[in-house]
Design a protein around this motif. Sequence first.
Motif, PDB file in Angstrom:
ATOM      1  N   ASP A 170      -5.998 -12.697  -0.685  1.00  0.00           N
ATOM      2  CA  ASP A 170      -5.195 -11.630  -0.082  1.00  0.00           C
ATOM      3  C   ASP A 170      -5.709 -11.297   1.313  1.00  0.00           C
ATOM      4  O   ASP A 170      -4.920 -11.092   2.241  1.00  0.00           O
ATOM      5  CB  ASP A 170      -5.239 -10.396  -0.981  1.00  0.00           C
ATOM      6  CG  ASP A 170      -4.419  -9.246  -0.418  1.00  0.00           C
ATOM      7  OD1 ASP A 170      -3.177  -9.305  -0.521  1.00  0.00           O
ATOM      8  OD2 ASP A 170      -5.018  -8.308   0.137  1.00  0.00           O
ATOM      9  N   ARG A 171      -7.018 -11.265   1.470  1.00  0.00           N
ATOM     10  CA  ARG A 171      -7.581 -10.944   2.787  1.00  0.00           C
ATOM     11  C   ARG A 171      -7.345 -12.067   3.778  1.00  0.00           C
ATOM     12  O   ARG A 171      -6.989 -11.830   4.936  1.00  0.00           O
ATOM     13  CB  ARG A 171      -9.070 -10.655   2.664  1.00  0.00           C
ATOM     14  CG  ARG A 171      -9.715 -10.199   3.988  1.00  0.00           C
ATOM     15  CD  ARG A 171     -11.072  -9.599   3.778  1.00  0.00           C
ATOM     16  NE  ARG A 171     -11.628  -9.114   5.035  1.00  0.00           N
ATOM     17  CZ  ARG A 171     -11.338  -7.949   5.589  1.00  0.00           C
ATOM     18  NH1 ARG A 171     -10.484  -7.143   4.985  1.00  0.00           N
ATOM     19  NH2 ARG A 171     -11.887  -7.577   6.731  1.00  0.00           N
ATOM     20  N   GLN A 174      -3.920 -12.123   5.265  1.00  0.00           N
ATOM     21  CA  GLN A 174      -3.641 -11.083   6.255  1.00  0.00           C
ATOM     22  C   GLN A 174      -4.350 -11.339   7.582  1.00  0.00           C
ATOM     23  O   GLN A 174      -3.867 -10.910   8.634  1.00  0.00           O
ATOM     24  CB  GLN A 174      -4.077  -9.723   5.718  1.00  0.00           C
ATOM     25  CG  GLN A 174      -3.289  -9.270   4.496  1.00  0.00           C
ATOM     26  CD  GLN A 174      -3.704  -7.896   4.031  1.00  0.00           C
ATOM     27  OE1 GLN A 174      -3.517  -6.900   4.714  1.00  0.00           O
ATOM     28  NE2 GLN A 174      -4.294  -7.834   2.841  1.00  0.00           N
ATOM     29  N   LEU A 224     -15.065  -7.018  -1.559  1.00  0.00           N
ATOM     30  CA  LEU A 224     -13.691  -7.268  -1.139  1.00  0.00           C
ATOM     31  C   LEU A 224     -12.778  -6.089  -1.492  1.00  0.00           C
ATOM     32  O   LEU A 224     -11.847  -5.770  -0.741  1.00  0.00           O
ATOM     33  CB  LEU A 224     -13.176  -8.550  -1.795  1.00  0.00           C
ATOM     34  CG  LEU A 224     -13.815  -9.855  -1.308  1.00  0.00           C
ATOM     35  CD1 LEU A 224     -13.382 -11.020  -2.180  1.00  0.00           C
ATOM     36  CD2 LEU A 224     -13.435 -10.128   0.148  1.00  0.00           C
ATOM     37  N   ARG A 228     -10.647  -4.084   1.198  1.00  0.00           N
ATOM     38  CA  ARG A 228      -9.198  -3.921   1.014  1.00  0.00           C
ATOM     39  C   ARG A 228      -8.818  -2.455   1.001  1.00  0.00           C
ATOM     40  O   ARG A 228      -7.758  -2.070   1.510  1.00  0.00           O
ATOM     41  CB  ARG A 228      -8.783  -4.595  -0.299  1.00  0.00           C
ATOM     42  CG  ARG A 228      -7.288  -4.505  -0.597  1.00  0.00           C
ATOM     43  CD  ARG A 228      -6.497  -5.232   0.457  1.00  0.00           C
ATOM     44  NE  ARG A 228      -5.081  -5.221   0.161  1.00  0.00           N
ATOM     45  CZ  ARG A 228      -4.262  -4.198   0.424  1.00  0.00           C
ATOM     46  NH1 ARG A 228      -4.749  -3.091   0.997  1.00  0.00           N
ATOM     47  NH2 ARG A 228      -2.979  -4.275   0.140  1.00  0.00           N
ATOM     48  N   MET A 231      -8.618  -1.196   4.606  1.00  0.00           N
ATOM     49  CA  MET A 231      -7.649  -1.807   5.519  1.00  0.00           C
ATOM     50  C   MET A 231      -6.448  -0.899   5.730  1.00  0.00           C
ATOM     51  O   MET A 231      -5.990  -0.233   4.809  1.00  0.00           O
ATOM     52  CB  MET A 231      -7.192  -3.161   4.972  1.00  0.00           C
ATOM     53  CG  MET A 231      -8.243  -4.256   5.054  1.00  0.00           C
ATOM     54  SD  MET A 231      -7.592  -5.867   4.565  1.00  0.00           S
ATOM     55  CE  MET A 231      -6.517  -6.217   5.963  1.00  0.00           C
ATOM     56  N   THR A 234      -1.172  -2.475   5.760  1.00  0.00           N
ATOM     57  CA  THR A 234      -0.937  -3.585   4.825  1.00  0.00           C
ATOM     58  C   THR A 234       0.388  -3.451   4.075  1.00  0.00           C
ATOM     59  O   THR A 234       0.675  -4.269   3.206  1.00  0.00           O
ATOM     60  CB  THR A 234      -2.082  -3.656   3.794  1.00  0.00           C
ATOM     61  OG1 THR A 234      -2.121  -2.427   3.051  1.00  0.00           O
ATOM     62  CG2 THR A 234      -3.421  -3.876   4.492  1.00  0.00           C
TER      63      THR A 234
END
Length: 429
Positions: A170-171, A174, A224, A228, A231, A234
Amino acid sequence: MPKSITDEFRPNRYQPIPMFLERVLANWKASWKIWRMVMDWATWLYILLPGLFIFGGMYRDLLRDPPEGLDRSFLVLIYISLGLLQLIGKYRTFAEPGDGLFLHRHARWNKGKILSGFVYGFLMRLSVSALLVAIAAPLLLQIFKLTSGYLVILILYCSISGYAWILLKDRLSQLRQGWGRSLVLICSYIVFIIVFVLLAEYGQESTAVLGSAIIPMAAVAAWLMWLRHRMQGTFLHEIATENALYAAKVKWILKEAMDKKPTPMLRRPMLFPRSQPLLKHRDDTSRLLDSWFKSALRRVDLYYPMLYFASIGIAAVSLPPLLLAVLVWLALPMLVMLMLQRQWSKWLTEPYIALFNWRIEMLEQAANKVRVWGALPTMILWAIVIGVKIGLAYGGASWFAVAAAPIAGYFWLQFVNEIFASIKVFRQD
């Protein structure tokens, strides 16, 4: 007249966690409705139940009378299957486009949504890993003499490593775009499978090794999660993820009967972004072929089936004896051409392509080339596998079959296509 329960305004319903659970339930209900429409009594009677019966019988026979060649290499295949299973899936928050109207005014909703996604992702990893290990447990315990304690640790190892992976993916999705993201993800896939299998193998000798590996993986997952959670911006990524997952879930069954359609892609394609010609435009046939092949290389729904078919074909020509593998190889092009013809016919009905008044003769000429050129890469790949099997079986000069088989495959494709065209199997309406 009394109000129904769904018409009542319940403030507690509009909170992050209750709404997340409601959307999870709605997602699974929608998926079940779609699958239920094709999994009718005939599917269960003629496909699913016989398949379960045959698989169960083969599994029972394997446990009762294991073959002599069943060694640790088969156990490695089980570990690879578990590792590949962890690569499937994405971090989900079940966000919807309307959420953007109030997320700025209710920041805590965003926090609750993200935390709920963390819990849901780990529970799904745990459930799927436990199910697959439970299916393989009789084989692992009885044939390979593994301990039940090792299987419990293996479930935790699979769940935590898979959970860390979906957060990492997922990271990466992005932070990177285009070819850079694809290259990094492919390299990450390879590294993940290698490390996953090696640690699972070392854990057979000492469960402490596998148990110790869980600690740094859990630390990576926690790190992580923290990244997340911090962030910003998103939301559009979450919407794109949900749309992509919904489309992927139903595209093989009822693509035209979705409750909601995926949003159009608003960026240029990675391949041929300037729409430069792939084939020289000598005539209308070459122009149509150029449009088709660029569409086939750009669109997931066109080239993914070919990739799946190529993978299944590799297994089909690799596993059986040589003579049977050659017969399968000769029969596979017929199925590939049928699939390509179906994609071609559907592509011609798309709104932009249907605007043109194509001549029947030109369509048939283009369709012949689409079937041959479209099936040629997979046919050559399967031919190389056949050539390697011949070389391993006979040695010496028989290794020239690696070069001769692709040439024979090309002429066989031409022959099969001429047969189908002559009996009007692929004639345009």
